[in-house]
Motif scaffolding. Structure first.
Motif, short mmCIF file in Angstrom:
data_model
loop_
_atom_site.label_atom_id
_atom_site.label_comp_id
_atom_site.label_asym_id
_atom_site.label_seq_id
_atom_site.Cartn_x
_atom_site.Cartn_y
_atom_site.Cartn_z
N PRO A 131 0.83 -1.21 0.00
CA PRO A 131 0.00 0.00 0.00
C PRO A 131 0.87 1.26 0.00
N ASP A 132 0.25 2.38 -0.31
CA ASP A 132 0.98 3.67 -0.34
C ASP A 132 1.62 3.98 1.00
N SER A 133 0.99 3.53 2.09
CA SER A 133 1.55 3.78 3.42
C SER A 133 2.83 2.98 3.66
N GLY A 134 3.02 1.92 2.90
CA GLY A 134 4.21 1.08 3.06
C GLY A 134 4.07 0.03 4.14
N VAL A 135 2.97 0.05 4.87
CA VAL A 135 2.74 -0.90 5.95
C VAL A 135 2.12 -2.17 5.36
N LEU A 136 2.84 -3.25 5.52
CA LEU A 136 2.36 -4.52 4.94
C LEU A 136 1.37 -5.21 5.86
N GLY A 137 0.33 -5.72 5.26
CA GLY A 137 -0.64 -6.53 5.99
C GLY A 137 -0.52 -7.97 5.52
N ALA A 138 -1.60 -8.67 5.63
CA ALA A 138 -1.63 -10.07 5.17
C ALA A 138 -1.58 -10.08 3.64
N PRO A 139 -1.11 -11.17 3.05
CA PRO A 139 -1.11 -11.25 1.59
C PRO A 139 -2.51 -11.07 1.02
N ASP A 140 -2.57 -10.48 -0.17
CA ASP A 140 -3.86 -10.24 -0.82
C ASP A 140 -4.48 -11.53 -1.32
N TRP A 141 -3.67 -12.45 -1.84
CA TRP A 141 -4.19 -13.75 -2.24
C TRP A 141 -3.07 -14.75 -2.40
N ALA A 142 -3.45 -16.00 -2.39
CA ALA A 142 -2.50 -17.10 -2.58
C ALA A 142 -2.49 -17.47 -4.05
N VAL A 143 -1.32 -17.39 -4.66
CA VAL A 143 -1.19 -17.85 -6.04
C VAL A 143 -1.37 -19.36 -6.06
N SER A 144 -0.70 -20.05 -5.12
CA SER A 144 -0.84 -21.50 -4.97
C SER A 144 -0.31 -21.92 -3.61
N LYS A 145 -1.01 -22.87 -3.00
CA LYS A 145 -0.55 -23.42 -1.72
C LYS A 145 0.05 -24.82 -1.89
N GLN A 146 0.17 -25.28 -3.12
CA GLN A 146 0.67 -26.63 -3.35
C GLN A 146 2.19 -26.76 -3.38
N PRO A 147 2.96 -25.73 -3.76
CA PRO A 147 4.42 -25.92 -3.81
C PRO A 147 5.01 -26.20 -2.43
N GLU A 148 6.04 -27.03 -2.44
CA GLU A 148 6.77 -27.33 -1.19
C GLU A 148 7.82 -26.26 -0.92
N ALA A 149 8.35 -25.66 -1.98
CA ALA A 149 9.37 -24.61 -1.84
C ALA A 149 9.40 -23.78 -3.11
N VAL A 150 9.72 -22.50 -2.94
CA VAL A 150 9.91 -21.60 -4.08
C VAL A 150 11.14 -20.76 -3.76
N LYS A 151 12.08 -20.73 -4.69
CA LYS A 151 13.30 -19.94 -4.53
C LYS A 151 13.50 -19.08 -5.76
N PHE A 152 13.85 -17.82 -5.51
CA PHE A 152 14.15 -16.88 -6.59
C PHE A 152 15.66 -16.67 -6.62
N ALA A 153 16.20 -16.46 -7.83
CA ALA A 153 17.63 -16.19 -7.98
C ALA A 153 17.84 -15.45 -9.30
N VAL A 154 18.96 -14.76 -9.36
CA VAL A 154 19.38 -14.13 -10.62
C VAL A 154 20.59 -14.92 -11.08
#
Length: 179
Positions: A131-154
């Motif tokens: 949000p514009d305030s920068g204060v994070l709340g709960a996630p807006d939605w779940a893309v998926s709850k099935q993955p066991e792990a997700v890792k991002f990398a460059v």
């Protein structure tokens, strides 16, 4: 009065041992075949469930991630949500949080988060609009709850998302170059 002979007496008395044995053999054969078909059906269901993630969930995740990351102007990776909130520096590998920055048509900017976390409703891949305030709340939605792990990398300048499925599957999504 009817006269009985040994032949008519035997028929009136019931079934022979041979007839009972044959009836039991047929019953056991039918039960065995039914059990075999049931076991085969259960094996098919196990195979179907094992492939369910790859055939249903993974393509949906792919479509969503491609659209969201493809429209981002820039991004940053963080080890986890706590390190992002604490202002720790961005990382290039082994990250569970992807912060995406977007430029709107009117020149304003907005940001969102794609993260693998457990916000109290179960671990999964979640999307959160900052949000514009920068204060994070709960996630807006779940893309998926099935993955066991997700890792991002460059890797070599290209954003990669490694997704581990519930049956040990590993999918790698390659995104945009680092901006």
């Amino acid at each position: 009065m009817m006269r009985t002979t040994p032949k008519t007496r035997r028929r009136c008395g019931g079934y022979t041992l041979m007839e009972l044995s044959l009836a039991m053999a047929v019953g056991i054969l039918v039960a065995g075949m039914s059990l075999m078909l049931f076991n085969q059906q259960m094996a098919f269901i196990r195979i179907f469930r094992a492939q369910d993630f790859l055939t249903r969930e993974a393509p949906l995740i792919n479509n969503y991630v491609i659209r969201v990351i493809g429209t981002a102007e820039s991004y940053a990776l963080y080890k986890d949500m706590d390190s992002m909130r604490n202002g720790d520096g961005a990382v290039l590998e082994d990250a569970t949080v992807l912060v995406l920055r977007f430029k709107e048509a009117d020149g304003t900017k907005r940001a969102s988060i794609l993260s693998f976390e457990d916000p109290g409703t179960g671990s999964g891949l979640y999307y959160t609009v900052i949000p514009d305030s920068g204060v994070l709340g709960a996630p807006d939605w779940a893309v998926s709850k099935q993955p066991e792990a997700v890792k991002f990398a460059v890797e070599q300048g290209v954003l990669r998302m490694r997704l581990s499925g519930p049956n040990g599957e590993e999918l790698v999504y390659s995104g945009t170059q680092q901006l």
